[in-house]
Enzyme design. Structure first.
Site, PDB file in Angstrom:
ATOM      1  N   ASN A 139       0.804  -1.223   0.000  1.00  0.00           N
ATOM      2  CA  ASN A 139       0.000   0.000   0.000  1.00  0.00           C
ATOM      3  C   ASN A 139       0.840   1.278   0.000  1.00  0.00           C
ATOM      4  OD1 ASN A 139      -1.588  -2.111   2.093  1.00  0.00           O
ATOM      5  ND2 ASN A 139      -2.743  -1.321   0.336  1.00  0.00           N
ATOM      6  N   ILE A 148       1.171   6.961  -0.015  1.00  0.00           N
ATOM      7  CA  ILE A 148       0.496   6.045   0.901  1.00  0.00           C
ATOM      8  C   ILE A 148      -0.968   5.913   0.505  1.00  0.00           C
ATOM      9  CG2 ILE A 148      -0.044   5.569   3.313  1.00  0.00           C
ATOM     10  CD1 ILE A 148       2.202   7.665   3.987  1.00  0.00           C
ATOM     11  N   CYS A 149      -1.439   4.660   0.447  1.00  0.00           N
ATOM     12  CA  CYS A 149      -2.854   4.429   0.170  1.00  0.00           C
ATOM     13  C   CYS A 149      -3.551   4.106   1.479  1.00  0.00           C
ATOM     14  CB  CYS A 149      -3.010   3.278  -0.819  1.00  0.00           C
ATOM     15  SG  CYS A 149      -4.723   2.918  -1.214  1.00  0.00           S
ATOM     16  N   LEU A 150      -4.157   5.125   2.068  1.00  0.00           N
ATOM     17  CA  LEU A 150      -4.806   4.939   3.358  1.00  0.00           C
ATOM     18  C   LEU A 150      -6.035   5.839   3.400  1.00  0.00           C
ATOM     19  CD1 LEU A 150      -4.516   3.558   6.148  1.00  0.00           C
ATOM     20  CD2 LEU A 150      -3.193   5.516   6.890  1.00  0.00           C
ATOM     21  N   GLN A 168      -1.384   0.167  -3.614  1.00  0.00           N
ATOM     22  CA  GLN A 168      -0.806   1.377  -4.180  1.00  0.00           C
ATOM     23  C   GLN A 168       0.281   0.981  -5.177  1.00  0.00           C
ATOM     24  OE1 GLN A 168      -1.530   4.688  -3.413  1.00  0.00           O
ATOM     25  NE2 GLN A 168      -0.016   5.379  -4.915  1.00  0.00           N
TER      26      GLN A 168
END
Lengths: 194, 319
Positions: free
Chosen positions: A79, A87-89, A122
């Site tokens: 991610n 960052i994929c959050l 990601q």
């Protein structure tokens, strides 16, 4: 306009219990919109033992808009982009709430390190590896942690000694290390180029 | 008092259709909130100015012995009167300005101590003008309190109690409280009453529902205020009555102190509190409660909330 009184308070509160959480936030420049956060790699993961730096950029609407965060340290994680550190959050995007703080966001990133979500990746390459060949993924992640997230594990003296052994004069080594902020790899690069 | 003035202001604008009435109500409510905040700020500010005023007054006492400075002082008093007459605005801001000059002039001119005729007249005049120009009666009574106290003796106490009584009665009317001497109220007031009895036994009995020391609208010029304030009080009541002076906590979003209005503001059933400014900002944004991420609902009892919700509902699909 960024609410600086809140940012100031957040910095104070975050750095007060730095010994417990291991998470710190420090201003990168004078204006408090550029910050550097550090989180320790979670124990029991390939990131254990590493210290990860995160670039924080506060938008004008903070805290009503989420802070922009990306890894400044290279990480091998489904991610997190291995190239850009993006960052994929969700809480850094549509699930942000003004009740969250820089510290809670960094804690969430730390939790993301220990609980990857390969189904919402990601970095597709890392996610594929995570799903198809976990062993290779884990060893790659561990190697990246060793290489990029552990520069501060050696003491300054050890770094100086190591570089002096390579044939650089000690004074130059010390000043170069200071310039690059103690990163021995960057110091070596600088010493070689200049 | 504040509510009164707002209600009066909204009456003249004749409203015919029922939708309009609803809208007006909402607007009224927000106006009330704003008014409350403004009022609290002004009270706070006035008390600060007053403290400063007292210091300057003491200096004035010394100066007053010299005739030259006396002349100067009374001139200043007259000038302040002129200022007030020129500026008889009915607006809130104008009222504020008038109060300011009200406070400044007695501190600049120790006129009532030296008791020169002209200056006395000016004092009387400008108290009158301030109560005429400002919409709230509390402002007027403040300025009076100052001038009365300049006389310095207890002879004016009777007037004071009368004014206090009148204002208290006014408050009761506004609150639609038919029974001011209800058991709970009197038991709550008991410690205060005893204090008062000790200090001014002749008036305490007559004036059963006089100013509480922590009353937000209590005239600051009433005697023994500091002494009474220094008594230990029930902290709960304290917060309820003077939220602006002793803010219980800060807004978790902007870290500013919550004032009287904010502390009684509960926009979401989840119980997450925040200040009105942050709440408004969120409504303009996505309208979700920071604590539970749910949309602020209609039962948030907020005019702003209701008006903005329609839009946010259409933009953000609920999961």
């Amino acid at each position: 306009m960024v609410d600086f009184s809140r940012v100031q308070k957040e910095l104070q509160e975050c750095n007060r219990d730095i010994n417990v959480s291991g998470i710190s936030v420090n201003p990168k420049s004078d204006n408090l919109t550029n910050l550097i956060g550090t989180i320790p790699g979670p124990i029991g993961t390939p990131y254990e033992g590493g210290t990860f730096k995160i670039d924080i950029n506060l938008p004008d609407g903070y805290p009503f808009e989420p802070p922009k965060m990306k890894f400044a340290t290279k990480v091998w994680h489904p991610n997190i982009s291995s190239q850009s550190g993006a960052i994929c959050l969700d809480i850094l995007k549509d699930q942000w709430s003004p009740a969250l703080t820089l510290k809670t966001a960094l804690l969430s990133i730390q939790a993301l390190l220990s609980a990857p979500e390969p189904d919402d990746p990601q970095d597709a390459v890392v996610a594929q590896q995570y799903l198809k060949d976990y062993q290779t993924f884990a060893s790659t992640a561990r190697y990246w942690t060793e290489s990029f997230a552990k520069t501060s594990s050696l003491g300054v003296e050890e770094k100086v000694q190591k570089l002096v052994e390579m044939g650089f004069p000690e004074g130059l080594v010390r000043s170069t290390l200071e310039v690059v902020g103690g990163d021995e790899n960057m110091a070596l690069e600088k010493l070689c180029s200049g | 008092m504040v509510y009164d003035s707002i209600a009066n202001a909204s009456i003249p604008t004749a409203v015919s259709n029922p939708k309009e009435i609803g809208k007006k109500k909402r607007v009224n409510r927000t106006a009330k909130l704003k008014q409350c905040k403004l009022d609290a700020r002004r009270e706070q500010w006035l008390s600060q100015v007053k403290n400063k005023g007292f210091k300057e007054e003491n200096k004035g006492d010394v100066r007053a012995k010299m005739p030259a400075s006396d002349m100067h002082a009374s001139n200043e008093g007259d000038r302040s009167l002129v200022k007030l007459v020129i500026n008889p605005g009915g607006e809130e801001n104008d009222g504020l300005m008038n109060h300011y000059s009200d406070w400044e002039s007695p501190s600049n001119s120790p006129t009532s101590h030296t008791s020169s005729l002209g200056s006395n007249r000016s004092v009387a005049n400008f108290t009158g003008s301030s109560s005429r120009s400002s919409s709230s009666s509390s402002g007027g009574c403040y300025s009076e309190s100052m001038t009365e106290e300049d006389d310095g003796d207890d002879g004016c106490l009777d007037d004071w109690e009368a004014i206090a009584d009148a204002l208290a009665a006014d408050d009761i009317k506004n609150n639609h409280n038919p029974n001011p001497d209800s058991t709970t109220a009197s038991s709550e007031l008991e410690p205060v009453e005893t204090i008062k009895e000790d200090q001014e036994d002749s008036h305490a009995q007559v004036n059963h529902r006089a100013w509480r020391p922590d009353d937000a609208y209590r005239p600051q010029g009433l005697p023994n205020l500091l002494k009474q304030n220094s008594f230990p009080m029930n902290s709960d009541r304290h917060y309820k009555n003077v939220g602006f002076a002793f803010a219980p906590s800060t807004c978790p979003i902007c870290c500013e102190d919550l004032d009287l209005t904010d502390t009684s503001f509960l926009p979401c059933p989840c119980g997450y509190r925040l200040c009105l400014f942050c709440h408004k900002r969120i409504l303009e944004d996505n309208g979700r409660c920071p604590g539970c991420r749910k949309l602020y609902e209609q039962h948030a009892e907020q005019g702003i909330a209701a008006s903005k919700l329609g839009r946010s509902h259409s933009m953000i699909p609920r999961r």
